[in-house]
Motif scaffolding. Structure first.
Motif, mmCIF file in Angstrom:
data_model
loop_
_atom_site.group_PDB
_atom_site.id
_atom_site.type_symbol
_atom_site.label_atom_id
_atom_site.label_comp_id
_atom_site.label_asym_id
_atom_site.label_seq_id
_atom_site.Cartn_x
_atom_site.Cartn_y
_atom_site.Cartn_z
ATOM 1 N N ILE A 180 0.800 -1.218 -0.035
ATOM 2 C CA ILE A 180 -0.023 -0.020 -0.061
ATOM 3 C C ILE A 180 1.026 1.240 -0.077
ATOM 4 O O ILE A 180 2.075 1.172 0.264
ATOM 5 N N THR A 181 0.213 2.383 -0.261
ATOM 6 C CA THR A 181 0.990 3.544 -0.357
ATOM 7 C C THR A 181 1.275 4.246 1.135
ATOM 8 O O THR A 181 2.448 4.454 1.410
ATOM 9 N N ARG A 182 0.331 4.105 1.829
ATOM 10 C CA ARG A 182 0.792 4.857 3.257
ATOM 11 C C ARG A 182 -0.542 4.456 4.395
ATOM 12 O O ARG A 182 -1.566 4.300 3.805
ATOM 13 N N VAL A 183 -0.126 4.468 5.511
ATOM 14 C CA VAL A 183 -1.309 4.562 6.426
ATOM 15 C C VAL A 183 -1.605 5.877 7.254
ATOM 16 O O VAL A 183 -0.737 6.726 7.326
ATOM 17 N N VAL A 184 -2.899 5.938 7.201
ATOM 18 C CA VAL A 184 -3.409 7.310 7.676
ATOM 19 C C VAL A 184 -3.843 7.291 9.151
ATOM 20 O O VAL A 184 -3.697 6.024 9.688
ATOM 21 N N ALA A 185 -3.746 8.419 9.792
ATOM 22 C CA ALA A 185 -4.160 8.330 11.367
ATOM 23 C C ALA A 185 -5.546 7.867 11.307
ATOM 24 O O ALA A 185 -6.572 7.738 10.385
ATOM 25 N N GLU A 186 -5.780 7.029 12.510
ATOM 26 C CA GLU A 186 -7.131 6.425 12.763
ATOM 27 C C GLU A 186 -7.984 7.488 12.668
ATOM 28 O O GLU A 186 -8.201 8.585 13.216
ATOM 29 N N GLY A 187 -9.270 7.014 12.012
ATOM 30 C CA GLY A 187 -10.692 7.670 11.749
ATOM 31 C C GLY A 187 -10.509 8.938 10.614
ATOM 32 O O GLY A 187 -11.381 9.531 10.679
ATOM 33 N N THR A 188 -9.304 8.820 10.107
ATOM 34 C CA THR A 188 -9.237 9.991 9.172
ATOM 35 C C THR A 188 -9.408 9.475 7.550
ATOM 36 O O THR A 188 -8.937 10.102 6.742
ATOM 37 N N LEU A 189 -9.376 8.214 7.636
ATOM 38 C CA LEU A 189 -9.453 7.588 5.994
ATOM 39 C C LEU A 189 -10.355 8.468 5.033
ATOM 40 O O LEU A 189 -9.914 8.802 3.784
ATOM 41 N N VAL A 190 -11.480 8.642 5.394
ATOM 42 C CA VAL A 190 -12.761 9.236 4.681
ATOM 43 C C VAL A 190 -12.064 10.679 4.086
ATOM 44 O O VAL A 190 -12.078 11.020 3.247
ATOM 45 N N HIS A 191 -11.759 11.317 4.979
ATOM 46 C CA HIS A 191 -11.157 12.785 4.710
ATOM 47 C C HIS A 191 -9.700 12.670 4.020
ATOM 48 O O HIS A 191 -9.876 13.556 2.909
ATOM 49 N N GLU A 192 -9.068 11.847 4.247
ATOM 50 C CA GLU A 192 -7.555 11.720 3.762
ATOM 51 C C GLU A 192 -8.012 11.475 2.170
ATOM 52 O O GLU A 192 -7.525 11.983 1.181
ATOM 53 N N VAL A 193 -8.721 10.304 2.041
ATOM 54 C CA VAL A 193 -9.258 9.959 0.493
ATOM 55 C C VAL A 193 -9.873 11.006 -0.333
ATOM 56 O O VAL A 193 -9.672 10.989 -1.451
ATOM 57 N N ASP A 194 -10.862 11.501 0.480
ATOM 58 C CA ASP A 194 -11.570 12.807 -0.299
ATOM 59 C C ASP A 194 -10.606 13.820 -0.844
ATOM 60 O O ASP A 194 -10.738 14.473 -1.766
ATOM 61 N N THR A 195 -9.936 14.253 0.147
ATOM 62 C CA THR A 195 -8.770 15.147 -0.201
ATOM 63 C C THR A 195 -7.720 14.955 -1.317
ATOM 64 O O THR A 195 -7.598 15.596 -2.449
ATOM 65 N N LEU A 196 -7.446 13.684 -1.184
ATOM 66 C CA LEU A 196 -6.399 13.255 -2.333
ATOM 67 C C LEU A 196 -7.231 12.970 -3.733
ATOM 68 O O LEU A 196 -6.509 13.493 -4.641
ATOM 69 N N ALA A 197 -8.694 12.365 -3.708
ATOM 70 C CA ALA A 197 -9.223 12.101 -4.729
ATOM 71 C C ALA A 197 -9.525 13.737 -5.479
ATOM 72 O O ALA A 197 -9.338 13.833 -6.535
ATOM 73 N N GLU A 198 -9.790 14.591 -4.663
ATOM 74 C CA GLU A 198 -10.140 15.906 -5.435
ATOM 75 C C GLU A 198 -9.027 16.581 -6.018
ATOM 76 O O GLU A 198 -8.968 17.203 -6.969
ATOM 77 N N ALA A 199 -7.745 16.377 -5.442
ATOM 78 C CA ALA A 199 -6.502 16.946 -5.812
ATOM 79 C C ALA A 199 -6.211 16.276 -7.198
ATOM 80 O O ALA A 199 -5.859 17.011 -8.103
ATOM 81 N N LEU A 200 -6.564 15.025 -7.209
ATOM 82 C CA LEU A 200 -6.019 14.103 -8.338
ATOM 83 C C LEU A 200 -6.875 14.639 -9.800
ATOM 84 O O LEU A 200 -6.580 14.750 -10.684
ATOM 85 N N ALA A 201 -8.173 14.821 -9.217
ATOM 86 C CA ALA A 201 -9.495 15.330 -10.226
ATOM 87 C C ALA A 201 -9.233 16.637 -10.773
ATOM 88 O O ALA A 201 -9.350 16.727 -12.114
ATOM 89 N N SER A 202 -8.260 17.407 -10.100
ATOM 90 C CA SER A 202 -8.395 18.810 -10.497
ATOM 91 C C SER A 202 -6.715 18.715 -11.106
ATOM 92 O O SER A 202 -6.584 19.960 -11.745
ATOM 93 N N SER A 203 -6.055 17.674 -11.272
ATOM 94 C CA SER A 203 -4.703 17.749 -11.851
ATOM 95 C C SER A 203 -4.825 17.442 -13.325
ATOM 96 O O SER A 203 -6.041 17.385 -13.985
ATOM 97 N N ALA A 204 -3.886 17.225 -13.949
ATOM 98 C CA ALA A 204 -3.643 17.015 -15.261
ATOM 99 C C ALA A 204 -3.839 15.739 -15.762
ATOM 100 O O ALA A 204 -2.915 14.715 -15.702
#
Length: 273
Positions: A180-204
């Motif tokens: 896997i790529t990395r482990v996130v802090a407990e309870g933050t998976l939804v926020h971390e995934v949403d933030t990453l996905a939005e950043a990727l979607a707005s990229s090239a």
């Protein structure tokens, strides 16, 4: 009865959710069929620029539905072929999709669930996630594409150990070995995934898709072949509105608006080969 796969959209991000929580999101024929249909739908939709694979409940995926396999009796080979007729094209499309794919892992992943986890371009996991191959425990061989993915992610020697011993791998160890790529802090998976996905979607996204293709084919190419592929892809990307937009924004010291560029690319960019 609830659909075995939920397809939701938030802006330019599509979320594919394994939705058999009472069965550990185990893969049966209906789930595999719905997964392929959902993957085909998000792949074909130009408005979707990033795809997230996740699961409902406390388990990512238990692998194949062992109870259904047992109930099949003498028809077990036919049932296995039916499931994989849909599951394997879904995994292949996720791997080759010219959009970034993020896997979000909460809880255990086993068997074919390993393939659905590992196929993500970026894989985030909660600390309680863990991974087990599990196939030889029930007398079967691997499926779901993980025998192709794992040697590339963790190396052949480590993949041999994991498959032959079925030992459980914690989230931290999975990150250390590259499963896997990395482990996130407990309870933050939804926020971390949403933030990453939005950043990727707005990229090239067009450039990301070409990059995915280059990485996937590099293992079977000579250096000369890979250099030629890099030359061809960067030249073709330079012909797109996306490429020109990114370069202009960098020179002008401003943030590129790749979302707007993508709309123009759809109509004007040369066809990708």
């Amino acid at each position: 009865m609830a659909a075995p796969i939920l397809l939701d959209r938030k802006g330019a991000v599509a979320y594919l959710t394994l939705n058999r929580p009472d069965a550990g999101n185990a893969i049966d024929a209906p789930l595999a069929r719905c997964l392929l249909e959902a993957v085909e739908a998000v792949e074909a939709d130009p408005a979707i620029r990033c795809v997230v694979v996740r699961a409902s409940g406390r388990m990512f995926c238990a692998g194949g539905d062992v109870k259904a396999l047992h109930a099949a009796g003498d028809a077990l080979p036919e049932l296995l072929r039916e499931i994989l007729e849909f599951l394997h094209p879904a995994v292949a499309r996720l791997a080759k999709m010219e959009k970034p794919v993020v896997s979000a892992i909460l809880g255990p992943a086993a068997g074919a669930g390993i393939g659905l986890a590992a196929v993500g371009d970026i894989v985030l996991a909660e600390p309680d996630a863990h991974f087990t191959m599990a196939y030889s425990r029930i007398g079967l061989t691997p499926d779901g594409g993980a025998t192709w993915l794992l040697p590339r992610h963790v190396g052949l020697r480590r993949a041999q150990e994991l498959y032959l011993t079925n030992r459980r791998v914690s989230a931290d160890e999975a990150a250390a070995m590259g499963l896997i790529t990395r482990v996130v802090a407990e309870g933050t998976l939804v926020h971390e995934v949403d933030t990453l996905a939005e950043a990727l979607a707005s990229s090239a996204v067009g450039a990301l898709g070409r990059t995915k293709r280059l990485l996937l084919t590099s293992g079977d190419a000579t250096l000369a072949e890979q250099l030629e592929a890099e030359s061809e892809n960067i030249a073709q990307q330079g012909m797109t509105v996306e490429g020109r937009t990114g370069i202009a924004a960098f020179v002008e010291r401003r943030q590129a608006n790749f979302g707007a560029a993508e709309l123009s690319m759809t109509a004007n960019a040369p066809r990708r080969t």
